[in-house]
Design a protein around this motif. Structure first.
Motif, short mmCIF file in Angstrom:
data_model
loop_
_atom_site.label_atom_id
_atom_site.label_comp_id
_atom_site.label_asym_id
_atom_site.label_seq_id
_atom_site.Cartn_x
_atom_site.Cartn_y
_atom_site.Cartn_z
N LEU A 1 4.16 -2.16 7.42
CA LEU A 1 3.64 -3.47 7.80
C LEU A 1 3.47 -4.33 6.57
O LEU A 1 2.93 -3.88 5.55
CB LEU A 1 2.28 -3.31 8.50
CG LEU A 1 1.49 -4.60 8.79
CD1 LEU A 1 2.15 -5.39 9.91
CD2 LEU A 1 0.04 -4.29 9.15
N ARG A 2 3.92 -5.57 6.63
CA ARG A 2 3.53 -6.60 5.65
C ARG A 2 2.89 -7.71 6.45
O ARG A 2 3.45 -8.21 7.42
CB ARG A 2 4.72 -7.10 4.83
CG ARG A 2 5.83 -7.79 5.63
CD ARG A 2 6.96 -8.23 4.70
NE ARG A 2 8.04 -8.89 5.39
CZ ARG A 2 8.28 -10.22 5.34
NH1 ARG A 2 7.49 -11.00 4.64
NH2 ARG A 2 9.30 -10.73 6.00
N ASN A 3 1.67 -8.11 6.06
CA ASN A 3 0.92 -9.00 6.94
C ASN A 3 0.27 -10.17 6.22
O ASN A 3 -0.70 -10.73 6.71
CB ASN A 3 -0.13 -8.22 7.72
CG ASN A 3 -1.30 -7.78 6.87
OD1 ASN A 3 -1.16 -7.64 5.66
ND2 ASN A 3 -2.47 -7.58 7.47
N ASP A 4 0.76 -10.54 5.04
CA ASP A 4 0.28 -11.79 4.43
C ASP A 4 1.48 -12.55 3.90
O ASP A 4 2.63 -12.15 4.08
CB ASP A 4 -0.78 -11.53 3.35
CG ASP A 4 -0.29 -10.60 2.26
OD1 ASP A 4 0.87 -10.73 1.84
OD2 ASP A 4 -1.07 -9.73 1.83
N SER A 5 1.23 -13.68 3.27
CA SER A 5 2.30 -14.63 2.99
C SER A 5 2.85 -14.55 1.57
O SER A 5 3.55 -15.44 1.13
CB SER A 5 1.79 -16.06 3.24
OG SER A 5 0.64 -16.33 2.44
N TYR A 6 2.53 -13.48 0.84
CA TYR A 6 3.06 -13.38 -0.52
C TYR A 6 4.56 -13.14 -0.50
O TYR A 6 5.14 -12.74 0.50
CB TYR A 6 2.35 -12.25 -1.27
CG TYR A 6 0.87 -12.48 -1.42
CD1 TYR A 6 0.39 -13.57 -2.13
CD2 TYR A 6 -0.05 -11.62 -0.82
CE1 TYR A 6 -0.97 -13.79 -2.25
CE2 TYR A 6 -1.40 -11.84 -0.94
CZ TYR A 6 -1.86 -12.93 -1.65
OH TYR A 6 -3.20 -13.16 -1.77
N TYR A 7 5.17 -13.37 -1.64
CA TYR A 7 6.62 -13.20 -1.76
C TYR A 7 6.95 -11.72 -1.90
O TYR A 7 6.56 -11.07 -2.86
CB TYR A 7 7.13 -13.97 -2.98
CG TYR A 7 8.61 -13.87 -3.17
CD1 TYR A 7 9.14 -13.12 -4.22
CD2 TYR A 7 9.50 -14.50 -2.30
CE1 TYR A 7 10.51 -13.02 -4.41
CE2 TYR A 7 10.85 -14.41 -2.49
CZ TYR A 7 11.36 -13.66 -3.55
OH TYR A 7 12.71 -13.57 -3.72
#
Length: 309
Positions: A87-93
């Motif tokens: 899961l990736r769940n934030d807006s970082y690159y």
């Protein structure tokens, strides 16, 4: 001492302690070259879907990794398949690259040689905000290293990732279903629709999502099956695997949805919120509605061992 592990192996981290200072499982190993040496560590799933999960961090030249226990010497790695959810769940690159690697021992350091068994780049291969399953066929491996590892190697900026449901099994001889969905909800029924070839034997497991309780289990050759006698306004998850001719199962595909709500038809009606999950980012009772200017209040919390809104 840790005995070499048999296959199949599944690990969902539910029996691990949570927190950056908690002791890790002695038969697994992990590490990072970041100054905060706790990564990766077990925490609670921020999406409130999977319970406990393994939390990775990468940035610049900083990597994180986890190493599975030693495999039994009688098991050939080139007969296996490894999968896990991410899961990736934030807006970082997210340009981090994940490797499935075979190491000589249970540690990794920058520059250490390892055998690459598979890889993916998060930006290209992981859908934002959703749990994604990555599957790696290890049958082409001809090396001698025995410790399988998941290595997160940094991209141009930092990122946070969550991993769960590590699954090591003998490589199946048939294909996974192409897709799975739960549709046609009524207060007491849900229909699972399977993308794949009709005539295959599909194992369908239906659970109550919040409790994990198995509700129904069926093997079907049809591409649609209706579960009955369900509870209204309840969140369910279906898991579908193809049963191969040798009896082995493919890595499952899952889908989650709610049954429909029903009107209140008896009084008194009582809601004490004890059956609801706590936290500002979890699903509320689907038969209720709520709202606030900042989008999170009201939510269920625990005060003096009692849940309340």
């Amino acid at each position: 001492d840790c005995a070499p592990m048999p296959v199949p192996l599944t690990q969902n981290f539910e029996n691990f302690a949570t927190g950056s200072t908690a002791a890790f499982h002695p038969c697994w190993s992990k590490g990072t070259n970041y100054s905060y040496t706790a990564y990766p560590y077990v925490t609670n799933d921020p999406s409130n879907t999977n319970g406990k999960v393994l939390y990775f961090y990468t940035s610049g030249s900083y990597y994180s990794y986890v190493v599975l226990p030693e495999i039994d010497e009688n098991v050939s790695i080139n007969r296996l398949q490894l999968s896990f959810d991410i899961l990736r769940n934030d807006s970082y690159y997210y340009s981090t690259k994940f490797y499935v690697a075979a190491l000589a021992d249970g540690t990794y350091a920058s520059g250490t040689a390892f055998d690459t068994l598979g890889s993916f780049t998060v930006t290209a291969d992981v859908t934002f905000g959703e749990w994604n399953t990555q599957v790696f066929d290890l049958t082409s491996y001809m090396g001698t290293n025995r410790r399988l590892a998941i290595l997160a190697y940094p991209g141009s900026q930092y990122g946070y990732y969550y991993i769960d449901n590590i699954d090591l099994r003998y490589a199946p001889t048939c294909d996974r279903p192409e897709s799975v969905s739960l549709d046609n909800a009524t207060p007491s029924t849900l229909t699972v629709n399977i993308g794949g070839e009709s005539g295959n034997n599909y194992l369908c497991l239906l659970t109550e999502t919040n409790s994990g309780t198995l509700v129904d289990s069926v093997v079907t050759t049809a591409l649609a099956y209706t579960f009955t006698d369900l509870n209204p306004g309840t969140k369910y998850t279906v898991s579908v695997s193809n049963i191969c001719e040798d009896g082995n199962l493919t890595v499952p595909l899952t889908a989650t949805t709610y049954t429909e709500c029903v009107p209140i038809n008896e009084l008194p009606y009582v809601q004490n919120f004890e059956d609801l999950e706590t936290g500002s980012n979890v699903d509320f009772d689907p038969c209720w509605s709520k709202g606030a200017t900042n989008g999170t209040y009201p939510y269920v919390s625990t005060v003096n061992n009692s849940k309340r809104v």
